[in-house]
Design an enzyme around this catalytic site. Structure first.
Site, PDB file in Angstrom:
ATOM      1  N   ASN A  35       0.788  -1.287   0.037  1.00  0.00           N
ATOM      2  CA  ASN A  35       0.034  -0.031   0.110  1.00  0.00           C
ATOM      3  C   ASN A  35       0.925   1.306  -0.020  1.00  0.00           C
ATOM      4  O   ASN A  35       1.513   1.695   0.960  1.00  0.00           O
ATOM      5  CB  ASN A  35      -0.892  -0.045   1.314  1.00  0.00           C
ATOM      6  CG  ASN A  35      -1.821   1.163   1.256  1.00  0.00           C
ATOM      7  OD1 ASN A  35      -1.741   2.044   0.237  1.00  0.00           O
ATOM      8  ND2 ASN A  35      -2.278   1.408   2.543  1.00  0.00           N
ATOM      9  N   TRP A  36       1.003   1.891  -1.170  1.00  0.00           N
ATOM     10  CA  TRP A  36       1.955   3.164  -1.236  1.00  0.00           C
ATOM     11  C   TRP A  36       1.392   4.400  -0.725  1.00  0.00           C
ATOM     12  O   TRP A  36       1.949   5.282  -0.889  1.00  0.00           O
ATOM     13  CB  TRP A  36       2.467   3.059  -2.786  1.00  0.00           C
ATOM     14  CG  TRP A  36       3.462   2.138  -3.145  1.00  0.00           C
ATOM     15  CD1 TRP A  36       3.935   1.047  -2.546  1.00  0.00           C
ATOM     16  CD2 TRP A  36       3.691   2.040  -4.635  1.00  0.00           C
ATOM     17  NE1 TRP A  36       4.737   0.294  -3.195  1.00  0.00           N
ATOM     18  CE2 TRP A  36       4.610   0.983  -4.394  1.00  0.00           C
ATOM     19  CE3 TRP A  36       3.557   2.567  -5.772  1.00  0.00           C
ATOM     20  CZ2 TRP A  36       5.269   0.479  -5.624  1.00  0.00           C
ATOM     21  CZ3 TRP A  36       4.214   1.970  -6.872  1.00  0.00           C
ATOM     22  CH2 TRP A  36       5.236   1.119  -6.800  1.00  0.00           C
ATOM     23  N   LYS A  37      -0.079   4.331  -0.201  1.00  0.00           N
ATOM     24  CA  LYS A  37      -0.700   5.588   0.340  1.00  0.00           C
ATOM     25  C   LYS A  37      -0.334   6.606  -0.710  1.00  0.00           C
ATOM     26  O   LYS A  37      -0.187   6.548  -1.923  1.00  0.00           O
ATOM     27  CB  LYS A  37      -0.083   6.021   1.750  1.00  0.00           C
ATOM     28  CG  LYS A  37      -0.226   4.652   2.443  1.00  0.00           C
ATOM     29  CD  LYS A  37       0.088   4.829   3.939  1.00  0.00           C
ATOM     30  CE  LYS A  37       0.008   3.508   4.681  1.00  0.00           C
ATOM     31  NZ  LYS A  37      -0.005   3.455   6.107  1.00  0.00           N
ATOM     32  N   HIS A  90      -9.573   1.501   4.841  1.00  0.00           N
ATOM     33  CA  HIS A  90      -8.164   1.626   5.433  1.00  0.00           C
ATOM     34  C   HIS A  90      -8.279   2.328   6.643  1.00  0.00           C
ATOM     35  O   HIS A  90      -8.956   3.214   6.855  1.00  0.00           O
ATOM     36  CB  HIS A  90      -7.152   2.094   4.310  1.00  0.00           C
ATOM     37  CG  HIS A  90      -5.697   2.015   5.098  1.00  0.00           C
ATOM     38  ND1 HIS A  90      -5.253   3.165   5.744  1.00  0.00           N
ATOM     39  CD2 HIS A  90      -4.854   1.149   4.890  1.00  0.00           C
ATOM     40  CE1 HIS A  90      -3.928   2.852   6.043  1.00  0.00           C
ATOM     41  NE2 HIS A  90      -3.744   1.611   5.717  1.00  0.00           N
ATOM     42  N   GLU A 150      -6.492   4.872   7.634  1.00  0.00           N
ATOM     43  CA  GLU A 150      -6.411   6.189   7.488  1.00  0.00           C
ATOM     44  C   GLU A 150      -7.772   6.696   6.734  1.00  0.00           C
ATOM     45  O   GLU A 150      -8.035   7.889   6.948  1.00  0.00           O
ATOM     46  CB  GLU A 150      -5.291   6.758   6.390  1.00  0.00           C
ATOM     47  CG  GLU A 150      -3.960   6.504   7.224  1.00  0.00           C
ATOM     48  CD  GLU A 150      -2.897   5.571   6.676  1.00  0.00           C
ATOM     49  OE1 GLU A 150      -2.755   5.854   5.337  1.00  0.00           O
ATOM     50  OE2 GLU A 150      -1.915   5.207   7.222  1.00  0.00           O
ATOM     51  N   GLU A 166      -5.606  -4.810  10.529  1.00  0.00           N
ATOM     52  CA  GLU A 166      -4.564  -3.831  10.803  1.00  0.00           C
ATOM     53  C   GLU A 166      -4.923  -2.931  12.004  1.00  0.00           C
ATOM     54  O   GLU A 166      -5.548  -1.981  12.000  1.00  0.00           O
ATOM     55  CB  GLU A 166      -4.710  -2.825   9.749  1.00  0.00           C
ATOM     56  CG  GLU A 166      -3.994  -3.519   8.434  1.00  0.00           C
ATOM     57  CD  GLU A 166      -3.282  -2.435   7.337  1.00  0.00           C
ATOM     58  OE1 GLU A 166      -2.480  -2.632   6.929  1.00  0.00           O
ATOM     59  OE2 GLU A 166      -4.167  -1.548   6.971  1.00  0.00           O
ATOM     60  N   GLY A 174       2.437   2.374  10.874  1.00  0.00           N
ATOM     61  CA  GLY A 174       3.267   3.548  10.800  1.00  0.00           C
ATOM     62  C   GLY A 174       3.910   3.670  12.098  1.00  0.00           C
ATOM     63  O   GLY A 174       4.567   4.877  11.966  1.00  0.00           O
ATOM     64  N   SER A 187       3.164  -1.911  10.297  1.00  0.00           N
ATOM     65  CA  SER A 187       4.706  -2.084  10.720  1.00  0.00           C
ATOM     66  C   SER A 187       5.549  -3.224  10.352  1.00  0.00           C
ATOM     67  O   SER A 187       6.360  -3.637  11.146  1.00  0.00           O
ATOM     68  CB  SER A 187       4.913  -1.531  12.180  1.00  0.00           C
ATOM     69  OG  SER A 187       4.637  -0.072  12.395  1.00  0.00           O
TER      70      SER A 187
HETATM   71  P1  PGA Z   1       2.701   0.541   7.597  1.00  0.00           P
HETATM   72  O1  PGA Z   1       1.373   0.667   6.976  1.00  0.00           O
HETATM   73  O2  PGA Z   1       3.199  -0.613   7.235  1.00  0.00           O
HETATM   74  O3  PGA Z   1       3.401   1.561   7.166  1.00  0.00           O
HETATM   75  O4  PGA Z   1       2.357   0.215   9.081  1.00  0.00           O
HETATM   76  C1  PGA Z   1       0.329  -0.320   6.703  1.00  0.00           C
HETATM   77  C2  PGA Z   1      -0.879   0.191   6.350  1.00  0.00           C
HETATM   78  O5  PGA Z   1      -1.200   1.334   6.471  1.00  0.00           O
HETATM   79  O6  PGA Z   1      -1.493  -0.593   5.403  1.00  0.00           O
END
Ligand code: PGA
Length: 249
Positions: free
Chosen positions: A9-11, A96, A98, A168, A174, A213
């Site tokens: 997931n490159w966001k 997700h 976010e 998640e 993150g 993470s």
């Molecule tokens: P992260 O993000 O690996 O940077 O913790 C995972 C995600 O949000 O899918």
């Protein structure tokens, strides 16, 4: 045995040129398919250039990070499941953390998005996960079960629609605080049990990914945990070498 699913997931990172460079570097390090499915969720604007690089690789699928639930119309800034499908997306993230916690997306909106993906023939990957205060207050299970039940509640054909789930925990995304394999196993078991109720025997075949993470240091042990069918990776998927070492874990 299900094929493990490794999802990047490159966001809001990596534009079209960088995505093409990444694609070339990745394929140089991963020249032939293995018994794994690799997913990429690039930013929408980089979708086409990454997709061109990955052409011809049936083991590598591209998806979008978000969709709107309407098919088309006056929704400035939004992308429908149908538009994503027409661009070549096979899958979409839904809910997700976010989207939920930065943009205020609700469980009901996630349900509409899963149904929209089903309607368009792309696979929803419904993301669920509790905040730290929920975990510390003993509400982890209540929260993820509510997100799962509501998220899948509007599917027309729950027992035959292809769905992926990503667990998640919000506190792990993150932050460098990864869930232990035992934490992941426990949450995945809760989700799998509920999936049995929702989709029946197909529950065993639906991949449940862990995310939060994930790094080259913990990916192998997380992937080896019982009930963990794959990994959804943010930060550590942005560099080809790091992502390759996770994909090969
Ligand atoms: P992260 O993000 O690996 O940077 O913790 C995972 C995600 O949000 O899918």
């Amino acid at each position: 045995m299900k094929r493990p699913v490794l999802a990047a997931n490159w966001k809001m990172n990596t534009g079209p040129a960088a995505a093409a460079d990444f694609g070339r570097a990745f394929l140089a390090g991963y020249p032939a398919p293995t018994e794994r499915t690799i997913l990429f969720f690039p930013p929408a604007l980089a979708f086409q250039s990454l997709s061109e690089e990955m052409r011809g690789r049936a083991d590598i699928l591209l998806g979008v990070q978000n969709i709107h639930w309407e098919s088309k119309g006056a929704f400035t800034g939004e992308t429908s499941a149908e538009l994503a499908r027409d661009a070549g997306a096979r899958i979409t993230l839904v809910g997700h953390s976010e989207r939920r916690h930065v943009f205020g997306e609700t469980d009901e909106e996630c349900a509409l998005k899963c149904a929209a993906a089903e309607r368009a023939g792309i696979v929803p990957m419904l993301c669920v996960g509790e905040k730290i205060e929920d975990r510390e207050g003993g509400r982890m299970s209540d929260v993820i079960l509510r997100q799962l039940r509501t998220g899948l509640s509007r599917l027309a054909r729950p027992s035959s629609t292809e769905v992926l789930i990503a667990y998640e925990p919000v506190w792990a995304i993150g932050t460098g605080h990864t869930a232990t394999p035992a934490d992941a196993m426990a949450a995945h078991e809760i989700l799998r049990d509920e999936l049995r109720t929702i989709v029946g025997e197909r529950a065993e075949a639906l991949p449940i990914l862990y995310g939060g993470s994930v790094s080259p240091l913990n990916s192998a042990s997380l992937l080896a945990a019982s009930g963990v069918d794959g990994l959804l990776v943010g930060g550590a998927s942005l560099d080809p070498a790091t992502w390759l070492s996770i994909v090969r874990a």
